[in-house]
Scaffold this motif. Structure first.
Motif, PDB file in Angstrom:
ATOM      1  N   ALA A 218      12.803  31.955  30.414  1.00  0.00           N
ATOM      2  CA  ALA A 218      12.913  32.645  31.701  1.00  0.00           C
ATOM      3  C   ALA A 218      12.064  33.904  31.722  1.00  0.00           C
ATOM      4  N   LEU A 219      12.054  34.640  30.636  1.00  0.00           N
ATOM      5  CA  LEU A 219      11.248  35.853  30.568  1.00  0.00           C
ATOM      6  C   LEU A 219       9.762  35.533  30.661  1.00  0.00           C
ATOM      7  N   ARG A 220       9.346  34.467  29.997  1.00  0.00           N
ATOM      8  CA  ARG A 220       7.926  34.068  30.061  1.00  0.00           C
ATOM      9  C   ARG A 220       7.534  33.627  31.461  1.00  0.00           C
ATOM     10  N   ALA A 221       8.503  33.118  32.233  1.00  0.00           N
ATOM     11  CA  ALA A 221       8.206  32.645  33.591  1.00  0.00           C
ATOM     12  C   ALA A 221       8.002  33.789  34.573  1.00  0.00           C
ATOM     13  N   MET A 222       8.439  34.996  34.233  1.00  0.00           N
ATOM     14  CA  MET A 222       8.311  36.129  35.142  1.00  0.00           C
ATOM     15  C   MET A 222       6.886  36.664  35.160  1.00  0.00           C
ATOM     16  N   LYS A 223       6.566  37.376  36.219  1.00  0.00           N
ATOM     17  CA  LYS A 223       5.275  38.044  36.309  1.00  0.00           C
ATOM     18  C   LYS A 223       5.150  39.082  35.195  1.00  0.00           C
ATOM     19  N   ASP A 224       3.932  39.287  34.725  1.00  0.00           N
ATOM     20  CA  ASP A 224       3.723  40.279  33.679  1.00  0.00           C
ATOM     21  C   ASP A 224       4.097  41.681  34.133  1.00  0.00           C
ATOM     22  N   ASP A 225       4.000  41.935  35.441  1.00  0.00           N
ATOM     23  CA  ASP A 225       4.293  43.273  35.954  1.00  0.00           C
ATOM     24  C   ASP A 225       5.630  43.321  36.704  1.00  0.00           C
ATOM     25  N   ALA A 226       6.507  42.374  36.417  1.00  0.00           N
ATOM     26  CA  ALA A 226       7.806  42.344  37.095  1.00  0.00           C
ATOM     27  C   ALA A 226       8.697  43.483  36.611  1.00  0.00           C
ATOM     28  N   ILE A 227       9.711  43.787  37.427  1.00  0.00           N
ATOM     29  CA  ILE A 227      10.767  44.717  37.060  1.00  0.00           C
ATOM     30  C   ILE A 227      12.047  43.901  36.924  1.00  0.00           C
ATOM     31  N   LEU A 228      12.759  44.079  35.809  1.00  0.00           N
ATOM     32  CA  LEU A 228      14.001  43.350  35.554  1.00  0.00           C
ATOM     33  C   LEU A 228      15.149  44.344  35.462  1.00  0.00           C
ATOM     34  N   VAL A 229      16.224  44.083  36.207  1.00  0.00           N
ATOM     35  CA  VAL A 229      17.385  44.970  36.223  1.00  0.00           C
ATOM     36  C   VAL A 229      18.641  44.148  35.922  1.00  0.00           C
ATOM     37  N   ASN A 230      19.472  44.670  35.027  1.00  0.00           N
ATOM     38  CA  ASN A 230      20.755  44.023  34.744  1.00  0.00           C
ATOM     39  C   ASN A 230      21.862  45.063  34.774  1.00  0.00           C
ATOM     40  N   SER A 231      22.733  44.946  35.759  1.00  0.00           N
ATOM     41  CA  SER A 231      23.897  45.831  35.861  1.00  0.00           C
ATOM     42  C   SER A 231      25.174  45.012  35.875  1.00  0.00           C
ATOM     43  N   SER A 232      25.105  43.779  35.385  1.00  0.00           N
ATOM     44  CA  SER A 232      26.261  42.883  35.405  1.00  0.00           C
ATOM     45  C   SER A 232      26.911  42.794  34.029  1.00  0.00           C
ATOM     46  N   ARG A 233      26.400  41.928  33.162  1.00  0.00           N
ATOM     47  CA  ARG A 233      26.890  41.784  31.809  1.00  0.00           C
ATOM     48  C   ARG A 233      25.716  41.597  30.859  1.00  0.00           C
ATOM     49  N   GLY A 234      25.804  42.246  29.697  1.00  0.00           N
ATOM     50  CA  GLY A 234      24.692  42.238  28.760  1.00  0.00           C
ATOM     51  C   GLY A 234      24.322  40.859  28.270  1.00  0.00           C
ATOM     52  N   GLY A 235      25.327  39.987  28.124  1.00  0.00           N
ATOM     53  CA  GLY A 235      25.074  38.656  27.597  1.00  0.00           C
ATOM     54  C   GLY A 235      24.255  37.752  28.487  1.00  0.00           C
ATOM     55  N   LEU A 236      23.955  38.191  29.700  1.00  0.00           N
ATOM     56  CA  LEU A 236      23.104  37.388  30.582  1.00  0.00           C
ATOM     57  C   LEU A 236      21.669  37.330  30.079  1.00  0.00           C
ATOM     58  N   ILE A 237      21.281  38.323  29.278  1.00  0.00           N
ATOM     59  CA  ILE A 237      19.903  38.405  28.779  1.00  0.00           C
ATOM     60  C   ILE A 237      19.895  38.221  27.268  1.00  0.00           C
ATOM     61  N   ASP A 238      18.966  37.422  26.788  1.00  0.00           N
ATOM     62  CA  ASP A 238      18.710  37.304  25.353  1.00  0.00           C
ATOM     63  C   ASP A 238      17.899  38.536  24.962  1.00  0.00           C
ATOM     64  N   THR A 239      18.572  39.536  24.419  1.00  0.00           N
ATOM     65  CA  THR A 239      17.919  40.820  24.183  1.00  0.00           C
ATOM     66  C   THR A 239      16.809  40.718  23.150  1.00  0.00           C
ATOM     67  N   ALA A 240      16.999  39.927  22.107  1.00  0.00           N
ATOM     68  CA  ALA A 240      15.952  39.772  21.098  1.00  0.00           C
ATOM     69  C   ALA A 240      14.685  39.194  21.721  1.00  0.00           C
ATOM     70  N   ALA A 241      14.859  38.224  22.625  1.00  0.00           N
ATOM     71  CA  ALA A 241      13.704  37.641  23.313  1.00  0.00           C
ATOM     72  C   ALA A 241      13.051  38.663  24.228  1.00  0.00           C
ATOM     73  N   LEU A 242      13.867  39.504  24.857  1.00  0.00           N
ATOM     74  CA  LEU A 242      13.330  40.558  25.725  1.00  0.00           C
ATOM     75  C   LEU A 242      12.481  41.532  24.920  1.00  0.00           C
ATOM     76  N   VAL A 243      12.961  41.926  23.751  1.00  0.00           N
ATOM     77  CA  VAL A 243      12.196  42.837  22.897  1.00  0.00           C
ATOM     78  C   VAL A 243      10.854  42.215  22.525  1.00  0.00           C
ATOM     79  N   ASP A 244      10.862  40.923  22.221  1.00  0.00           N
ATOM     80  CA  ASP A 244       9.611  40.236  21.879  1.00  0.00           C
ATOM     81  C   ASP A 244       8.604  40.313  23.026  1.00  0.00           C
ATOM     82  N   GLN A 245       9.094  40.109  24.254  1.00  0.00           N
ATOM     83  CA  GLN A 245       8.210  40.157  25.417  1.00  0.00           C
ATOM     84  C   GLN A 245       7.713  41.581  25.675  1.00  0.00           C
ATOM     85  N   LEU A 246       8.564  42.548  25.473  1.00  0.00           N
ATOM     86  CA  LEU A 246       8.155  43.941  25.662  1.00  0.00           C
ATOM     87  C   LEU A 246       7.097  44.342  24.638  1.00  0.00           C
ATOM     88  N   ARG A 247       7.211  43.827  23.442  1.00  0.00           N
ATOM     89  CA  ARG A 247       6.220  44.134  22.399  1.00  0.00           C
ATOM     90  C   ARG A 247       4.852  43.583  22.767  1.00  0.00           C
TER      91      ARG A 247
END
Length: 331
Positions: A218-247
């Motif tokens: 899902a993260l790879r499918a987003m635009k490179d310049d997208a903004i992602l916001v999560n104010s619901s529950r942390g488990g909705l996002i694979d945080t390790a995968a998010l860190v990889d994409q941010l790197r």
């Protein structure tokens, strides 16, 4: 009857005491309910808990052995409670089904705008009398597209804000919200929403079906310049995968008010301790990431409604009534 309330913030304490006055005595503790603190509840038929209290089978067994029969959760989410164990132990559990959706929606929008316009970086610079604009360029939200994942009450409130800013509206949910349709929202597949949205905001509950809803694919499918916001529950996002994409230098910004391993961290002062969570430690180092401590709900309006509903759940329990807030009925 004295009710024991765990995980009470200092701002909450007077609101809770005022609401319960004339009904029941309430003792407020700033410690959270854990295996270590559960014995404190011995002798209390009713306890109240916050979303970051852990009510797994060992905690529930300790509570039941001490005479606790009712858990009044001060939140909408209840993934921290093992409901099957509670039912087997004959315990009643209730939550707050509804409170101000505007508190979370407004905070989610604030997170998105803060990372878009580099507010934290700008504020830090000006404290040092550095007034350069280099690296602070944001972009207009007017005319761009927002993707709202989950269009219940909070998602609808967020949609109204985005509509007011003149954004295109895409939505994804199991059911369409007529109010969102009236605002011009187009319901699309999750894949299309991720691919076309400039701002993606998450407003779905955490359950087995939504665990890591935003995974590496899902993260790879987003635009490179997208903004992602999560104010619901942390488990909705694979945080390790998010860190990889941010790197890899992706995303204009990421605003997180929740984190999948926040229990034992959020709502506590860890400033004088070594951070053992390597993923979180890495996450907060990215200049385009803003992490806050699960405070989206934290307005006097929303907290007041949460406390009033919690009191109502307690009064229903003592009177033998059952409402829509009951997760596990009285046996």
């Amino acid at each position: 009857m004295e009710i024991l309330a765990f995980g009470v913030q200092s701002d909450e304490r007077p609101l809770i005491q005022r609401a319960f006055a004339g009904h029941h005595d309430v003792r407020c503790l700033d410690v959270f309910l854990t295996e270590d603190t559960a014995p404190i509840a011995a002798g209390h038929e009713i306890i109240s808990t916050s979303v970051n209290c852990g009510l797994g089978h060992r905690v529930l067994q300790t509570l039941a052995a001490g005479g606790t029969q009712m858990i009044a959760q001060r939140s909408t989410g209840f993934n921290n409670i093992d409901l099957d164990v509670a039912e087997r132990l004959g315990m009643t559990a209730a939550r707050v089904s509804y409170y101000s959706p505007y508190s979370v929606a407004e905070f989610a929008w604030t997170l998105g705008m803060a990372v878009n316009r580099r507010i934290v970086r700008a504020a830090t610079r000006t404290r040092d009398f550095d007034f350069r604009l280099d690296g602070l360029m944001g972009r207009d939200m007017h005319g761009r597209t927002v993707g709202v994942v989950g269009t219940g009450k909070i998602g609808e409130a967020f949609t109204r804000i985005a509509h007011g800013f003149g954004m295109g509206l895409l939505g994804w949910d199991v059911a369409e919200n007529p109010a969102c349709l009236e605002l011009g929202m187009e319901y699309v597949s999750k894949e299309r929403l991720l691919a076309e949205s400039d701002l993606i905001t998450l407003h779905v509950p955490l359950m087995p079906e939504t665990q890591h809803l935003v995974d590496a694919a899902a993260l790879r499918a987003m635009k490179d310049d997208a903004i992602l916001v999560n104010s619901s529950r942390g488990g909705l996002i694979d945080t390790a995968a998010l860190v990889d994409q941010l790197r890899e230098g992706r995303f204009t910004g990421v605003g997180l008010d929740v984190y999948e391993a926040e229990a034992g961290l959020f709502f506590l002062d860890k400033s004088m301790e070594a951070v053992e969570d390597d993923t979180l430690a890495r996450l907060v180092t990215f200049p385009n990431v803003l992490v806050t401590s699960h405070q989206a709900y934290y307005t006097v309006d929303a907290v007041g409604q949460i406390i009033d509903t919690t009191l109502g759940n307690v009064l229903d329990y003592t009177a033998g009534r059952r409402s829509e807030n009951v997760l596990v009925p009285r046996s």
